[in-house]
Enzyme design. Sequence first.
Site, PDB file in Angstrom:
ATOM      1  N   ASP A   2      69.002  35.450   8.932  1.00  0.00           N
ATOM      2  CA  ASP A   2      68.889  34.411   9.941  1.00  0.00           C
ATOM      3  C   ASP A   2      68.368  33.181   9.206  1.00  0.00           C
ATOM      4  OD1 ASP A   2      68.651  32.989  12.221  1.00  0.00           O
ATOM      5  OD2 ASP A   2      67.044  34.187  13.103  1.00  0.00           O
ATOM      6  N   ASP A  18      70.887  26.401  12.832  1.00  0.00           N
ATOM      7  CA  ASP A  18      71.222  25.824  14.129  1.00  0.00           C
ATOM      8  C   ASP A  18      69.967  25.347  14.853  1.00  0.00           C
ATOM      9  OD1 ASP A  18      70.408  28.500  14.299  1.00  0.00           O
ATOM     10  OD2 ASP A  18      71.324  28.757  16.263  1.00  0.00           O
ATOM     11  N   CYS A  21      59.770  61.390  25.482  1.00  0.00           N
ATOM     12  CA  CYS A  21      60.685  61.167  24.362  1.00  0.00           C
ATOM     13  C   CYS A  21      60.702  62.401  23.480  1.00  0.00           C
ATOM     14  CB  CYS A  21      60.186  59.958  23.574  1.00  0.00           C
ATOM     15  SG  CYS A  21      61.133  59.606  22.093  1.00  0.00           S
ATOM     16  N   CYS A  52      61.948  62.179  20.226  1.00  0.00           N
ATOM     17  CA  CYS A  52      62.189  61.761  18.846  1.00  0.00           C
ATOM     18  C   CYS A  52      61.252  62.536  17.922  1.00  0.00           C
ATOM     19  CB  CYS A  52      62.016  60.243  18.700  1.00  0.00           C
ATOM     20  SG  CYS A  52      60.330  59.674  18.455  1.00  0.00           S
ATOM     21  N   CYS A  92      57.480  61.761  18.448  1.00  0.00           N
ATOM     22  CA  CYS A  92      56.801  62.092  19.707  1.00  0.00           C
ATOM     23  C   CYS A  92      56.675  63.585  19.965  1.00  0.00           C
ATOM     24  CB  CYS A  92      57.528  61.435  20.872  1.00  0.00           C
ATOM     25  SG  CYS A  92      57.477  59.643  20.788  1.00  0.00           S
TER      26      CYS A  92
HETATM   27 ZN   LIG Z   1      59.579  58.928  20.483  1.00  0.00          ZN
END
Ligand SMILES: [Zn+2]
Length: 542
Positions: A88, A123, A275, A277, A280
Amino acid sequence: MMSFEIKEKDLLARIGKLKTRSGTIETPLLFPVVNPVIQPISPRKIREEFGFEALITNAYILKKRFQKQFSDNGLHEFLDFNGVVMTDSGAYQILVYGDVEVTPKEIVEYQERIGSDIATILDIPTGWKVTEEHAQQTVAETLRRARELFRLKTRDDVVWVGPVQGGRYLDLVAKSAREMRKLPFQIHALGSPTEVMERYRFDVLVDMIMTAKMNLPVERPLHLFGAGHPFMFALAVSLGCDLFDSAAYALYARENRYMTEVGTSRLDKLEYFPCTCPKCTRTSPKRVSELPEKERQIFLAEHNLHVCRAELKRIKQAVNDGRLWEHLEIRAHGHPALLQAVKRLRKFQGFIEKHDPATKACGLFFFDSLGLMRPEIAHYKNRLTERHAPPKEATTLLLAPQTRTKPFHKSKTFMILAHNLRPLLKEKSPKIHVCFYAAPFGVIPIELDEVYPLSQHEIALPLDNETVEHVAGQVISYINRTNYKTVILLNDPENWGKSILDTCRKACQKKEITFRTINASTDQKQLKKQGPEKIARKVLSE
Ligand SMILES: [Zn+2]
């Protein structure tokens, strides 16, 4: 050099392959923002453990703080990342901090020199609370710099992004997009959505994205700057945004905020992690809040990134299955601001219908009147109006209610109905044309009822008022544009009340054609009780 090949489409979403110098990436794609100054997860880990093939970093920060540590083409090595790197320009930071230590020319040269795969011109973001005059200036100056790029650039293997500005001034967004499309950019981006999103004005965001989309070449990928929260990915992807960047996963972590695909929770308010994942599953919110600050931030940043990735995969699978609308509806009910945004799509139904694939891998689920905005419904309506005419010999329209089983004309209920109407049909056939009235599509002529998706959908009963009104409206316009002499309505009061009956009667009165009605319960037992003779006698005598 760059090519964008589209593999699958659903709504305005597409799964595509975007080729760059450092590899081919699949869209829709999220670029995690890597801040070279403070970075909770290393770029190598972002690729190897999280599976992100691309990331975005800030050329302005790199130039200001790390310029001396760079050799030519040294960007990937510096980051220790062998995927695709987008940069960016730092326009946003410059706007926020009022820093003007770099010129547009310098930032173009710098990105070419360090070896960005995808680079952005400097920009001028329009922002939210600005006058139209200021917005106009940001558009004009961004365009000037965009044109200047093609005089400055020296490499052909860098993909350049042409940002569209204008903020909430949609005329300016349109103008900006129309001018940008004339330039040979390979990717476009929508600038300044950050503040709109912070204010939860997703309805305005829909206007902005759609205005840009409708004025840009569809074959070029569109990047949505600063759209980093997974709860709005489905909306943005459905509108045809192909690329995103997220700094939010790390920024939220710093503020102890835990992302989910439907919103954000504060870590200290969580009793359970909703969650699965890898982070977690092994711990609890309580244990995480007791971690030292730095470890806690890393934990949250990693979880947040997992959630982003999971949601994008879900969206891609939905596109594959032709179920993106269903997924979008589910997400729309995660927050009223998102539902409001999805309702805004009505304004753009025509454009979406034009680009949505007519046939999908599976049937559609119709939950309530929100689903009336589906492109399939507009598509069918247009097709029926433009390309269908009743059989020439037909003088009587027999309107039968939809049945639970599809195709309708093969359902047991319709068989009994037809049996009951046998004396009538015998007398008048082939002058009778059978059509069904059905949610959400409206009028379905019997000869079409097996065409996709007229038999490939599920609806929830009882119907809501808006859906009933929609179908009634379709029935009126069908009667109005055809030339039957008689309309016989098999009225199903259990599912439709008096709505179809009243509208049919009115339409026939207005056209001065004969109208007959019979109560036709879709309850099979009732139907059997009615029997053929009685019904026929009733209709014929009326
Ligand atoms: Zn998680």
